[in-house]
Design a protein around this motif. Structure first.
Motif, short mmCIF file in Angstrom:
data_model
loop_
_atom_site.label_atom_id
_atom_site.label_comp_id
_atom_site.label_asym_id
_atom_site.label_seq_id
_atom_site.Cartn_x
_atom_site.Cartn_y
_atom_site.Cartn_z
N ILE A 102 -6.60 -2.08 0.50
CA ILE A 102 -6.27 -1.16 -0.58
C ILE A 102 -7.31 -0.04 -0.69
CG2 ILE A 102 -7.42 -2.58 -2.34
CD1 ILE A 102 -5.25 -1.68 -4.30
N ILE A 103 -8.58 -0.39 -0.48
CA ILE A 103 -9.64 0.61 -0.58
C ILE A 103 -9.60 1.55 0.61
CG2 ILE A 103 -12.15 0.93 -0.62
CD1 ILE A 103 -12.32 -1.75 -2.12
N GLN A 104 -9.40 1.01 1.79
CA GLN A 104 -9.30 1.84 2.99
C GLN A 104 -8.12 2.81 2.87
OE1 GLN A 104 -11.46 2.03 5.40
NE2 GLN A 104 -10.32 3.47 6.68
N THR A 105 -7.01 2.34 2.34
CA THR A 105 -5.83 3.18 2.18
C THR A 105 -6.11 4.34 1.23
OG1 THR A 105 -4.30 1.35 2.61
CG2 THR A 105 -3.43 3.22 1.38
N ILE A 106 -6.72 4.05 0.10
CA ILE A 106 -7.03 5.10 -0.88
C ILE A 106 -8.01 6.10 -0.27
CG2 ILE A 106 -8.14 5.57 -3.09
CD1 ILE A 106 -7.09 2.82 -4.02
N LEU A 158 -6.62 9.93 0.36
CA LEU A 158 -7.09 10.98 -0.55
C LEU A 158 -7.88 12.06 0.19
CD1 LEU A 158 -8.28 9.04 -3.73
CD2 LEU A 158 -6.45 10.73 -3.62
N TYR A 159 -8.65 11.64 1.16
CA TYR A 159 -9.57 12.56 1.83
C TYR A 159 -8.92 13.87 2.30
CZ TYR A 159 -12.71 14.40 5.45
OH TYR A 159 -13.47 15.22 6.23
N PRO A 160 -7.77 13.84 3.03
CA PRO A 160 -7.21 15.10 3.53
C PRO A 160 -6.84 16.09 2.43
CG PRO A 160 -6.19 13.22 4.62
CD PRO A 160 -6.97 12.68 3.47
N HIS A 161 -6.51 15.58 1.24
CA HIS A 161 -6.16 16.46 0.13
C HIS A 161 -7.39 17.10 -0.50
CE1 HIS A 161 -1.93 15.27 0.10
NE2 HIS A 161 -2.34 14.02 0.28
N ILE A 207 -8.12 14.06 -13.04
CA ILE A 207 -7.69 12.66 -13.05
C ILE A 207 -6.29 12.53 -12.46
CG2 ILE A 207 -6.98 10.74 -14.54
CD1 ILE A 207 -9.27 11.47 -16.41
N ILE A 208 -6.13 11.55 -11.57
CA ILE A 208 -4.80 11.10 -11.15
C ILE A 208 -4.47 9.87 -12.00
CG2 ILE A 208 -3.35 10.23 -9.29
CD1 ILE A 208 -5.22 11.56 -7.30
N PRO A 209 -3.51 9.95 -12.91
CA PRO A 209 -3.24 8.80 -13.78
C PRO A 209 -2.50 7.68 -13.05
CG PRO A 209 -1.71 10.58 -14.25
CD PRO A 209 -2.71 11.13 -13.25
N ASN A 210 -2.84 6.46 -13.40
CA ASN A 210 -2.10 5.27 -12.95
C ASN A 210 -1.98 5.15 -11.44
OD1 ASN A 210 -1.40 4.54 -15.70
ND2 ASN A 210 0.08 6.21 -15.63
N MET A 264 0.82 -1.21 0.00
CA MET A 264 0.00 0.00 0.00
C MET A 264 0.86 1.27 0.00
SD MET A 264 -2.77 -1.45 -0.19
CE MET A 264 -3.21 -3.16 0.01
N GLN A 265 2.12 1.11 0.39
CA GLN A 265 2.99 2.27 0.45
C GLN A 265 3.13 2.94 -0.91
OE1 GLN A 265 4.07 3.47 3.36
NE2 GLN A 265 4.82 5.25 2.23
N ASN A 266 3.10 2.13 -1.98
CA ASN A 266 3.22 2.67 -3.32
C ASN A 266 2.06 3.61 -3.65
OD1 ASN A 266 4.38 2.93 -5.92
ND2 ASN A 266 2.87 1.47 -6.72
N ILE A 267 0.85 3.21 -3.26
CA ILE A 267 -0.33 4.05 -3.50
C ILE A 267 -0.24 5.33 -2.69
CG2 ILE A 267 -2.81 4.21 -3.08
CD1 ILE A 267 -3.07 1.35 -3.99
N ILE A 268 0.13 5.20 -1.42
CA ILE A 268 0.26 6.39 -0.56
C ILE A 268 1.27 7.36 -1.16
CG2 ILE A 268 0.98 7.22 1.70
CD1 ILE A 268 -0.06 4.56 2.86
N GLN A 269 2.39 6.82 -1.66
CA GLN A 269 3.43 7.68 -2.24
C GLN A 269 2.92 8.37 -3.49
OE1 GLN A 269 6.38 7.87 -0.44
NE2 GLN A 269 6.60 9.72 -1.68
N LYS A 270 2.18 7.66 -4.32
CA LYS A 270 1.62 8.28 -5.53
C LYS A 270 0.67 9.42 -5.17
CE LYS A 270 1.79 4.30 -8.68
NZ LYS A 270 0.97 3.33 -9.46
N ILE A 271 -0.15 9.21 -4.15
CA ILE A 271 -1.08 10.26 -3.72
C ILE A 271 -0.32 11.46 -3.19
CG2 ILE A 271 -2.85 10.83 -2.00
CD1 ILE A 271 -3.89 7.93 -2.33
N GLU A 272 0.71 11.21 -2.38
CA GLU A 272 1.48 12.32 -1.80
C GLU A 272 2.26 13.08 -2.87
OE1 GLU A 272 1.11 13.39 1.32
OE2 GLU A 272 -0.42 11.82 1.38
N ASN A 273 2.67 12.39 -3.93
CA ASN A 273 3.46 13.02 -4.99
C ASN A 273 2.60 13.69 -6.06
OD1 ASN A 273 5.83 12.21 -3.79
ND2 ASN A 273 6.07 10.38 -5.06
#
Length: 237
Positions: free
Chosen positions: A76-80, A84-87, A27-30, A1-10
């Motif tokens: 994975i769904i909980q992580t997303i 995303l919510y705080p942003h 849209i956030i791609p990929n 899940m760290q990969n998804i978190i990193q994509k969101i933060e970046n």
């Protein structure tokens, strides 16, 4: 899940914020990998993950099927959802301020969920949707109760024009005393489409006015189309 978190933060949230203010979507791609998309699709058939199945034709919602997840959500769904919510909160709060709506959203998603539960909204709203040939979804808004978050996400799990043809994501924008505008989008497999749940503010010479928006899916002409819908508020229990 760290990969998804990193994509969101970046993600370039400054650009997304501007696009949301201007258009009501971006849209956030990929965000999801090919493997993650395929796993979510495979899990569609695991009945233990879901609290309810809706056959759209029974309710004249369209032609297709969707399933609401049960708590606890898959990791994975909980992580997303929580990442995303705080942003998105600053965008939502700006919209409500502009339209003089007496509601401000907390920065942490769990605090917002607690507000939903205190209002009798305790059912999970995250869902996965499946359309076959001829499938479509009528224009609608996903509110589920008096407390709602004005932004939501759809993650495409199949590749347009390869896995299915047609099935475009459609939005309508209704401006007071004017004709409605149609918006047609084709997010790719793994993309996260961010869009308004029911309205966005529009600037005018004397302040802001409310532009109401709905969303749906055009007819799938061939193949199968799967998507994951992430809604940040819960439903009436």
């Amino acid at each position: 899940m760290q990969n998804i978190i990193q994509k969101i933060e970046n993600t370039d949230w400054e650009n997304i914020t501007e696009a949301m203010h201007q258009n009501g979507y971006d849209i956030i791609p990929n965000l999801l990998s090919e493997e993650q998309c395929e796993t979510l699709k495979t899990n569609y058939y695991d009945s233990s993950l879901y609290r309810k199945t809706v056959v759209m034709a029974r309710y004249r919602f369209g032609l297709g099927e969707y399933k609401y997840f049960e708590y606890p959500l898959p990791n994975i769904i909980q992580t997303i959802r929580t990442s995303l919510y705080p942003h998105l909160v600053p965008i939502a709060n700006t919209w409500f301020n502009a339209l003089k709506i007496d509601m401000q959203f907390p920065t942490k998603h769990q605090e917002f969920i607690e507000q939903c539960h205190q209002n009798g909204q305790g059912k999970a709203t995250t869902l996965i949707l499946k359309y076959g040939k001829g499938g479509y979804n009528t224009l609608h808004q996903d509110l589920y109760g008096d407390i709602y978050f004005p932004i939501q996400i759809v993650l495409m799990l199949d590749e347009p024009d390869t896995d299915f043809i047609g099935g475009e994501f459609v939005m309508t924008q209704h401006v007071p005393r004017a004709q409605s505008k149609a918006i047609v989008l084709k997010p790719k497999k793994g993309d996260a489409l961010i869009f308004t749940t029911n309205f966005k503010p529009e600037r005018a010479s004397k302040g802001y006015y409310r532009v109401n928006m709905k969303h749906g899916v055009s007819e799938v002409r061939s193949g199968n189309r799967h998507a994951l819908g992430i809604i940040f508020h819960d439903a009436i229990s």
